[in-house]
Write a protein that holds these residues in place. Structure first.
Motif, mmCIF file in Angstrom:
data_model
loop_
_atom_site.group_PDB
_atom_site.id
_atom_site.type_symbol
_atom_site.label_atom_id
_atom_site.label_comp_id
_atom_site.label_asym_id
_atom_site.label_seq_id
_atom_site.Cartn_x
_atom_site.Cartn_y
_atom_site.Cartn_z
ATOM 1 N N MET A 242 -5.447 28.156 24.034
ATOM 2 C CA MET A 242 -4.149 27.615 23.693
ATOM 3 C C MET A 242 -3.622 28.383 22.475
ATOM 4 N N THR A 243 -2.358 28.745 22.545
ATOM 5 C CA THR A 243 -1.769 29.514 21.445
ATOM 6 C C THR A 243 -1.396 28.596 20.286
ATOM 7 N N ASN A 244 -1.155 29.199 19.141
ATOM 8 C CA ASN A 244 -0.722 28.424 17.974
ATOM 9 C C ASN A 244 0.598 27.711 18.242
ATOM 10 N N ALA A 245 1.490 28.358 18.973
ATOM 11 C CA ALA A 245 2.782 27.745 19.301
ATOM 12 C C ALA A 245 2.578 26.507 20.173
ATOM 13 N N GLU B 97 3.530 22.658 19.236
ATOM 14 C CA GLU B 97 4.386 21.840 20.101
ATOM 15 C C GLU B 97 3.695 20.534 20.475
ATOM 16 N N ARG B 98 2.412 20.584 20.758
ATOM 17 C CA ARG B 98 1.680 19.360 21.092
ATOM 18 C C ARG B 98 1.651 18.394 19.910
ATOM 19 N N PHE C 281 6.017 10.897 19.889
ATOM 20 C CA PHE C 281 5.588 9.829 20.771
ATOM 21 C C PHE C 281 5.132 8.612 19.975
ATOM 22 N N ARG C 282 4.405 8.838 18.899
ATOM 23 C CA ARG C 282 3.915 7.724 18.076
ATOM 24 C C ARG C 282 5.058 6.954 17.430
#
Length: 73
Positions: free
Chosen positions: A1-4, A8-9, A16-17
């Motif tokens: 998984m990239t840093n970007a 984003e996650r 969401f929280r």
């Protein structure tokens, strides 16, 4: 998984929280709807029609979608 992607996650989790319970439930329902393919399976006739159409196109027969749409509009 990239840093970007990680960034984003994390951003998505934070947003969401912050959602109300009602909006969180809507978001969860939407996400679940994306996970399931609600499209009905093709019938035997539809599958046969696709095979015929693809064979016709391979032989240079039939009309391209773009051309047919131009005639309609």
């Amino acid at each position: 998984m990239t840093n970007a992607q990680i960034f984003e996650r994390k951003t998505l989790y934070r947003r969401f929280r912050r959602l109300s319970d009602e909006k969180a439930a809507l978001a969860i329902a939407y996400i679940r709807s994306l996970e399931h393919d609600d499209e009905p399976a093709l019938t035997a006739n539809e599958e046969e029609g696709l095979l015929i159409a693809n064979a016709e196109l391979a032989r240079g027969e039939g009309r391209p979608f773009k051309e047919a749409m131009e005639d309609l509009w």
